[in-house]
Design a protein around this motif. Structure first.
Motif, PDB file in Angstrom:
ATOM      1  N   GLY A   1      31.373  -7.895  19.274  1.00 17.02           N
ATOM      2  CA  GLY A   1      31.412  -6.446  19.440  1.00 17.02           C
ATOM      3  C   GLY A   1      31.191  -6.116  20.903  1.00 17.02           C
ATOM      4  N   THR A   2      32.251  -5.846  21.617  1.00 22.60           N
ATOM      5  CA  THR A   2      32.159  -5.445  23.022  1.00 22.60           C
ATOM      6  C   THR A   2      33.490  -4.833  23.451  1.00 22.60           C
ATOM      7  OG1 THR A   2      32.130  -6.245  25.308  1.00 22.60           O
ATOM      8  CG2 THR A   2      32.533  -7.904  23.641  1.00 22.60           C
ATOM      9  N   ILE A   3      33.405  -3.770  24.240  1.00 22.06           N
ATOM     10  CA  ILE A   3      34.648  -3.128  24.687  1.00 22.06           C
ATOM     11  C   ILE A   3      35.424  -4.023  25.649  1.00 22.06           C
ATOM     12  CG2 ILE A   3      33.798  -0.776  24.375  1.00 22.06           C
ATOM     13  CD1 ILE A   3      33.523  -0.756  27.545  1.00 22.06           C
ATOM     14  N   ASP A   4      34.738  -5.028  26.226  1.00 26.74           N
ATOM     15  CA  ASP A   4      35.359  -5.826  27.290  1.00 26.74           C
ATOM     16  C   ASP A   4      36.394  -6.839  26.803  1.00 26.74           C
ATOM     17  OD1 ASP A   4      33.824  -4.487  29.079  1.00 26.74           O
ATOM     18  OD2 ASP A   4      32.406  -6.110  29.453  1.00 26.74           O
ATOM     19  N   ASN A   5      36.418  -7.143  25.510  1.00 25.51           N
ATOM     20  CA  ASN A   5      37.311  -8.166  24.933  1.00 25.51           C
ATOM     21  C   ASN A   5      37.182  -9.513  25.663  1.00 25.51           C
ATOM     22  OD1 ASN A   5      39.173  -9.108  23.044  1.00 25.51           O
ATOM     23  ND2 ASN A   5      40.930  -8.643  24.336  1.00 25.51           N
ATOM     24  N   ASP A   6      35.961  -9.870  26.020  1.00 21.33           N
ATOM     25  CA  ASP A   6      35.766 -11.066  26.860  1.00 21.33           C
ATOM     26  C   ASP A   6      35.075 -12.211  26.121  1.00 21.33           C
ATOM     27  OD1 ASP A   6      33.318  -9.846  26.630  1.00 21.33           O
ATOM     28  OD2 ASP A   6      32.764 -10.089  28.730  1.00 21.33           O
TER      29      ASP A   6
ATOM     30  N   SER B   1      45.603   8.175  42.899  1.00 23.88           N
ATOM     31  CA  SER B   1      44.342   8.196  42.149  1.00 23.88           C
ATOM     32  C   SER B   1      43.850   6.775  41.938  1.00 23.88           C
ATOM     33  CB  SER B   1      44.545   8.842  40.783  1.00 23.88           C
ATOM     34  OG  SER B   1      44.295  10.208  40.881  1.00 23.88           O
ATOM     35  N   VAL B   2      42.591   6.579  42.285  1.00 24.63           N
ATOM     36  CA  VAL B   2      41.960   5.275  42.033  1.00 24.63           C
ATOM     37  C   VAL B   2      41.034   5.448  40.835  1.00 24.63           C
ATOM     38  CG1 VAL B   2      40.446   3.482  42.969  1.00 24.63           C
ATOM     39  CG2 VAL B   2      42.049   4.665  44.483  1.00 24.63           C
ATOM     40  N   LEU B   3      41.234   4.640  39.805  1.00 19.69           N
ATOM     41  CA  LEU B   3      40.417   4.749  38.595  1.00 19.69           C
ATOM     42  C   LEU B   3      39.630   3.455  38.401  1.00 19.69           C
ATOM     43  CD1 LEU B   3      39.853   6.458  35.975  1.00 19.69           C
ATOM     44  CD2 LEU B   3      41.563   5.003  34.883  1.00 19.69           C
ATOM     45  N   GLU B   4      38.305   3.589  38.322  1.00 19.73           N
ATOM     46  CA  GLU B   4      37.481   2.397  38.059  1.00 19.73           C
ATOM     47  C   GLU B   4      37.121   2.358  36.587  1.00 19.73           C
ATOM     48  OE1 GLU B   4      34.383   1.353  40.945  1.00 19.73           O
ATOM     49  OE2 GLU B   4      33.070   0.895  39.246  1.00 19.73           O
ATOM     50  N   VAL B   5      37.484   1.251  35.918  1.00 14.25           N
ATOM     51  CA  VAL B   5      37.202   1.098  34.484  1.00 14.25           C
ATOM     52  C   VAL B   5      36.198  -0.030  34.276  1.00 14.25           C
ATOM     53  CG1 VAL B   5      39.489   1.949  33.836  1.00 14.25           C
ATOM     54  CG2 VAL B   5      39.133  -0.519  34.109  1.00 14.25           C
ATOM     55  N   MET B   6      35.589  -0.076  33.075  1.00 13.65           N
ATOM     56  CA  MET B   6      34.563  -1.093  32.813  1.00 13.65           C
ATOM     57  C   MET B   6      35.163  -2.497  32.744  1.00 13.65           C
ATOM     58  SD  MET B   6      31.592   0.385  30.383  1.00 13.65           S
ATOM     59  CE  MET B   6      30.257   1.348  31.119  1.00 13.65           C
ATOM     60  N   GLY B   7      34.292  -3.449  32.832  1.00 18.45           N
ATOM     61  CA  GLY B   7      34.682  -4.859  32.812  1.00 18.45           C
ATOM     62  C   GLY B   7      33.978  -5.563  33.962  1.00 18.45           C
ATOM     63  N   ARG B   8      32.766  -6.048  33.642  1.00 17.12           N
ATOM     64  CA  ARG B   8      31.941  -6.664  34.701  1.00 17.12           C
ATOM     65  C   ARG B   8      32.539  -7.980  35.166  1.00 17.12           C
ATOM     66  NH1 ARG B   8      25.837  -6.542  32.945  1.00 17.12           N
ATOM     67  NH2 ARG B   8      27.062  -6.379  31.059  1.00 17.12           N
ATOM     68  N   HIS B   9      32.968  -8.782  34.178  1.00 18.22           N
ATOM     69  CA  HIS B   9      33.553 -10.078  34.524  1.00 18.22           C
ATOM     70  C   HIS B   9      34.996 -10.195  34.047  1.00 18.22           C
ATOM     71  CE1 HIS B   9      29.475 -11.149  35.422  1.00 18.22           C
ATOM     72  NE2 HIS B   9      29.113 -10.888  34.196  1.00 18.22           N
ATOM     73  N   ALA B  10      35.430  -9.220  33.257  1.00 17.61           N
ATOM     74  CA  ALA B  10      36.744  -9.346  32.623  1.00 17.61           C
ATOM     75  C   ALA B  10      37.626  -8.147  32.925  1.00 17.61           C
ATOM     76  CB  ALA B  10      36.555  -9.478  31.104  1.00 17.61           C
TER      77      ALA B  10
ATOM     78  N   VAL C   1      34.938  -5.652  40.235  1.00 15.08           N
ATOM     79  CA  VAL C   1      35.338  -5.652  41.652  1.00 15.08           C
ATOM     80  C   VAL C   1      34.655  -4.465  42.327  1.00 15.08           C
ATOM     81  CG1 VAL C   1      37.279  -5.581  43.255  1.00 15.08           C
ATOM     82  CG2 VAL C   1      37.558  -6.662  41.014  1.00 15.08           C
ATOM     83  N   GLY C   2      34.727  -3.315  41.667  1.00 14.45           N
ATOM     84  CA  GLY C   2      33.975  -2.118  42.100  1.00 14.45           C
ATOM     85  C   GLY C   2      34.469  -1.486  43.385  1.00 14.45           C
ATOM     86  N   GLY C   3      33.716  -0.487  43.839  1.00 12.68           N
ATOM     87  CA  GLY C   3      34.004   0.134  45.127  1.00 12.68           C
ATOM     88  C   GLY C   3      35.162   1.108  45.109  1.00 12.68           C
TER      89      GLY C   3
END
Ligand code: ADP
Ligand code: F6P
Length: 323
Positions: A127-132, A167-176, A228-230
């Motif tokens: 169960g995680t939105i990241d699919n990782d 437009s720059v959009l940052e989405v979740m995914g810390r490692h994935a 990647v962030g920023g």
């Protein structure tokens, strides 16, 4: 192996839409098979503190359509220590838990594996939105998240179109980068930046934007994964170098909530039921996974060894279609 009569269920790590549907499936399938099912509040914290209560068929009424998790979730650093694990084992004994079902991500499964190594039977449901999760093609919450991000991005595109902006959009995914890549393809983003793929600022970001402009494009979407962030400084740099007005949006936790999609509800129901049926049949220490479209149980040690790569063909597709 002694028969499993009582199971506990908890949610751990970041919440994900569909976790409630999975809890519901565990409770109802468990009771159907004659098991006693106990809910454990606040992930591994609740296991350590004995926040454990019996659930019945009605405990999971009216939750299948709700995002979040009725059992709550926290991150529990104490669980990474031997003392914490031993406390969890003895608390499971106090409440007569023969096995626990852990609904969560990779970190939560590492905790579950540590319990299994110390003799407490476990079963994991991704169960995680990241699919990782390496061993599984699908994780509960991923589909809802993709749709939430896509909905937001369509709105951002409207205003980028009107103002002829980037437009720059940052989405979740810390490692994935699964969220970034799939939403990028679904929205025809000019640039997709993922944690798994090194990038060169000029070649991979500035050049495609300027080439697009030279071919007649008037607005641009850049998607960047949180790992990647920023996003804000990236937007500033793009504007400075290209002269194209650029705005950044960081979507944040909106991606983790909301009504689960049909796919998430159905997958959560199937995975929750499978986990519980296996336990009722005395099979334990597995992660429920989707492999080649089938829902199967994979040994937890083996499951945690499996790594998941971003599919190369999807990366190429994203580049070709954004031309
Ligand atoms: P997710 O399960 O979504 O990956 P986390 O990585 O935050 O989320 O992990 C959730 C919880 O699982 C942590 O708070 C901790 O209690 C436990 N956990 C995480 N990593 C480990 C580990 N390496 N060993 C044991 N327990 C862990
Ligand atoms: O586990 C999913 C995830 O959404 C990651 O993509 C993100 O980095 C993390 O959780 C953020 O979690 P929180 O803000 O709850 O600490």
């Amino acid at each position: 192996m002694s028969r499993i009569k009582t199971i506990g269920v908890l949610t751990s790590g970041g919440d994900a839409p569909g976790m409630n549907a999975a809890i519901r499936a565990v409770v109802r399938t468990g009771i159907y098979h004659g098991l006693k099912v106990m809910g454990i509040y606040r992930g591994y914290n609740g296991l350590l503190n004995g926040e454990i209560f019996e659930m019945d068929l009605r405990s999971v009424s009216d939750i299948i359509h709700r995002g979040g998790t009725i059992l709550k979730t926290v991150r529990c650093p104490a669980f990474k220590t031997e003392e914490g694990l031993q406390k969890a084992i003895s608390m499971a004994q106090v409440f007569g838990l023969d096995a626990i079902v852990v609904i969560g991500g990779d970190g939560s499964f590492r905790g579950a594996r540590d319990l299994a190594r110390r003799g407490l039977k476990v079963m994991g449901i991704p169960g995680t939105i990241d699919n990782d999760i390496g061993c599984s093609e699908y994780t509960i919450g991923y589909d809802t998240c993709l749709n939430t991000v896509q909905d937001a991005l369509d709105k951002i595109r409207d205003t980028a179109y009107s103002h002829e902006r980037c437009s720059v959009l940052e989405v979740m995914g810390r490692h994935a980068g699964y969220i970034a890549l799939n939403v990028g393809i679904a929205s025809g983003a000019e640039v997709i930046i993922l944690p798994e793929r090194p990038f060169d600022f000029n070649k991979d970001i500035i050049k495609p934007i300027l080439e697009g402009r030279n071919r007649g494009k008037k607005h641009y979407i850049v998607i960047i994964a949180e790992g990647v962030g920023g996003a804000v400084s990236l937007a500033e740099k793009i504007e400075e170098i290209t002269g194209i007005e650029t705005r950044a949006t960081i979507l944040g936790h909106i991606q983790r909530g909301g009504t689960p999609t049909v796919r998430d509800r159905v997958m959560a129901s199937i995975m929750g039921a499978k986990a519980t049926e296996l336990l009722a049949n005395g099979i334990c220490n597995q992660i429920i996974a989707v492999q080649k479209g089938e829902v199967v149980g994979i040994d937890i040690e083996e499951a945690l060894e499996t790594r998941k790569e971003i599919p190369r063909d999807m990366l190429e597709l994203s580049t070709i279609l954004s031309l």
